[in-house]
Design a protein around this motif. Structure first.
Motif, short mmCIF file in Angstrom:
data_model
loop_
_atom_site.label_atom_id
_atom_site.label_comp_id
_atom_site.label_asym_id
_atom_site.label_seq_id
_atom_site.Cartn_x
_atom_site.Cartn_y
_atom_site.Cartn_z
N ARG A 117 -97.33 56.21 1.30
CA ARG A 117 -98.15 56.13 0.09
C ARG A 117 -99.20 57.25 0.06
O ARG A 117 -99.46 57.81 -1.01
N ARG A 118 -99.77 57.55 1.20
CA ARG A 118 -100.75 58.65 1.24
C ARG A 118 -100.07 59.98 0.89
O ARG A 118 -100.60 60.79 0.14
N LEU B 238 -98.87 64.36 -2.96
CA LEU B 238 -97.91 65.18 -3.69
C LEU B 238 -98.00 65.02 -5.20
O LEU B 238 -97.83 65.98 -5.94
N THR B 239 -98.24 63.82 -5.67
CA THR B 239 -98.26 63.58 -7.12
C THR B 239 -99.65 63.71 -7.71
O THR B 239 -99.79 63.88 -8.92
N GLY B 240 -100.67 63.58 -6.89
CA GLY B 240 -102.03 63.63 -7.38
C GLY B 240 -102.43 62.35 -8.10
O GLY B 240 -103.52 62.25 -8.65
#
Length: 130
Positions: A110-111, A116-118
């Motif tokens: 999740r981190r 990656l997605t912001g």
């Protein structure tokens, strides 16, 4: 009173043969247990009554024999039960370790996904609603 003594002795004999009719099987042989098995009240075999002296001696001897047999028979059963308990404890600890490992892996994923997605990633546990 010899009729009552006969009933007590028959109850004691049933105990020793392992086939009590009134009290549960496996009950320890005691004065009270023999009295109950004979259909009498608990405490009806009194040490203070001289007529029960011989019966009390017989009950004590039977109780000693039962304790000796029970000590010999219980050993393997107790050992097996302890082994099973230890085995289940080990399985439980392994399951806890797997769950903790998976929770840590999920947190790391999740981190990484948030990085990656912001986008904000939902927490693992939901917050309690008031």
């Amino acid at each position: 009173m010899s009729n009552a003594l006969d009933e007590y002795r028959q109850a004691l004999q049933r105990f020793e043969e392992g086939r009590p009719q009134i009290v549960p099987k496996g009950t320890r042989i005691t004065n009270d247990a023999v009295a109950l098995e004979a259909g009498r009240g608990k405490g009806s075999i009194k040490k203070s009554r001289e007529m029960f002296a011989e019966l009390i001696a017989e009950i004590s001897a039977a109780a000693a024999r039962q304790a000796k047999l029970g000590a010999n028979d219980a050993g393997p059963a107790i050992k097996a039960a302890k082994h099973r308990a230890e085995q289940y404890r080990r399985l439980w600890e392994e399951a806890l370790a797997r769950e903790a490992s998976l929770m840590m892996e999920l947190l790391e994923v999740r981190r990484e996904m948030a990085r990656l997605t912001g986008e904000k990633v939902l927490p693992i546990r939901r917050r309690r609603e008031a």
